[in-house]
Design a protein around this motif. Structure first.
Motif, short mmCIF file in Angstrom:
data_model
loop_
_atom_site.label_atom_id
_atom_site.label_comp_id
_atom_site.label_asym_id
_atom_site.label_seq_id
_atom_site.Cartn_x
_atom_site.Cartn_y
_atom_site.Cartn_z
N ALA A 132 0.83 -1.21 0.00
CA ALA A 132 0.00 0.00 0.00
C ALA A 132 0.87 1.26 0.00
O ALA A 132 0.58 2.23 -0.71
N THR A 133 1.96 1.23 0.78
CA THR A 133 2.88 2.37 0.80
C THR A 133 3.48 2.59 -0.58
O THR A 133 3.59 3.73 -1.06
N GLY A 134 3.88 1.50 -1.24
CA GLY A 134 4.45 1.63 -2.57
C GLY A 134 3.47 2.17 -3.60
O GLY A 134 3.83 3.00 -4.44
N VAL A 135 2.22 1.70 -3.55
CA VAL A 135 1.20 2.17 -4.49
C VAL A 135 0.94 3.66 -4.29
O VAL A 135 0.83 4.44 -5.26
N LEU A 136 0.86 4.09 -3.05
CA LEU A 136 0.63 5.51 -2.77
C LEU A 136 1.82 6.35 -3.20
O LEU A 136 1.66 7.44 -3.75
N GLY A 137 3.02 5.84 -2.95
CA GLY A 137 4.21 6.57 -3.40
C GLY A 137 4.26 6.69 -4.91
O GLY A 137 4.62 7.74 -5.46
N LEU A 138 3.88 5.61 -5.62
CA LEU A 138 3.85 5.66 -7.07
C LEU A 138 2.80 6.65 -7.57
O LEU A 138 3.03 7.39 -8.54
N SER A 139 1.65 6.70 -6.91
CA SER A 139 0.61 7.67 -7.28
C SER A 139 1.12 9.10 -7.12
O SER A 139 0.87 9.97 -7.97
N PHE A 140 1.86 9.34 -6.05
CA PHE A 140 2.45 10.66 -5.83
C PHE A 140 3.40 11.02 -6.98
O PHE A 140 3.36 12.14 -7.51
N LEU A 141 4.24 10.07 -7.37
CA LEU A 141 5.19 10.33 -8.44
C LEU A 141 4.49 10.57 -9.78
O LEU A 141 4.93 11.42 -10.56
N VAL A 142 3.42 9.85 -10.05
CA VAL A 142 2.68 10.04 -11.30
C VAL A 142 2.10 11.45 -11.36
O VAL A 142 2.20 12.14 -12.40
N MET A 143 1.52 11.92 -10.26
CA MET A 143 0.97 13.27 -10.24
C MET A 143 2.06 14.32 -10.40
O MET A 143 1.87 15.34 -11.07
N GLU A 144 3.21 14.07 -9.81
CA GLU A 144 4.32 15.02 -9.95
C GLU A 144 4.83 15.04 -11.39
O GLU A 144 5.14 16.11 -11.93
N PHE A 145 4.93 13.87 -12.00
CA PHE A 145 5.38 13.81 -13.40
C PHE A 145 4.38 14.52 -14.31
O PHE A 145 4.78 15.23 -15.24
#
Length: 231
Positions: free
Chosen positions: A130-143
């Motif tokens: 869950a931590t990894g999925v949320l971190g990836l979502s954060f990176l997608v929005m930043e990209f």
């Protein structure tokens, strides 16, 4: 007549001279070293202690690096060279969503270590995922944010303010990316090796790293985005 205690007194004086503050010995006697203290007959400190101190030094040095980037942005905030200002480039709603996602990932990261303390491999993996999925979502929005800005011609080379903005936010994104790779590595190690002492210690270090990134992002959200828009 020779005092038989005299050689022992010489030995005691020698030990005190070598360790005047008695760092490697207990308070009630010079001949009982503290295990793992790194002094006296106990030998060097344990690897777990050395790694722990080393990781804290790394975190502090990383905070110093981020502080330099914050300072650069504070100096360059008004150096727009006639181009767009922070008001023109900030989408507060998206950044607020990013912040909420990253803070939620910090919560799931904490739950993963609680599951580790309970020696639950299943829930440790679930919360790490869950931590990894949320971190990836954060990176997608930043990209997406960066891609949209560059598509509008708002690139780092446009002004000093944009250079410092992309540098600071991008540096944090690189740290989150590195944290995600570390997370995948820890999930694999937990699955293969279980809860060995060294694995638990690495999970603790990962938690400290991830929470430190959340603290830095709060600074980015407040100083760069909110204060930038208000200015």
């Amino acid at each position: 007549m020779t005092d038989s205690r005299f050689p022992a007194s010489i030995e005691t004086i020698r030990r005190v001279n070598q360790d005047p503050h008695r760092l490697g010995h207990r308070s009630h006697g010079p001949s009982e070293p503290i295990e793992g203290a790194g002094h006296g007959a106990s030998g060097p400190a344990q690897k777990r202690i050395l790694v722990g101190y080393g990781f804290w030094i790394y975190l502090l040095s990383d905070i110093v690096v981020f502080s330099c980037f914050f300072a650069a942005f504070a100096v360059q905030r008004s150096a727009t060279a006639g181009g767009p200002t922070m008001v023109d480039i900030v989408d507060v709603n998206r950044v607020a969503l990013q912040t909420g996602v990253l803070l939620l990932s910090s919560y799931t990261c904490m739950l993963s270590f609680a599951a580790t303390n309970a020696r639950s491999r299943l829930w440790t993996q679930v919360f790490l995922l869950a931590t990894g999925v949320l971190g990836l979502s954060f990176l997608v929005m930043e990209f997406q944010e960066f891609a949209e800005l560059v598509g509008r011609g708002i690139a780092p080379q446009r002004s000093g303010m944009l250079t410092s903005f992309f540098g600071l936010v991008g540096l944090h994104g690189l740290h989150v990316t590195a944290g995600g790779l570390w997370l995948l590595t820890m999930m694999a190690q937990v699955q293969v090796k279980g809860f060995r002492p060294e694995i638990i210690h690495r999970l603790l270090c990962f938690n400290l790293f991830w929470h430190a990134l959340d603290i830095v992002w709060i600074g980015v959200f407040t100083i760069v985005y909110l204060m930038g828009v208000n200015a």
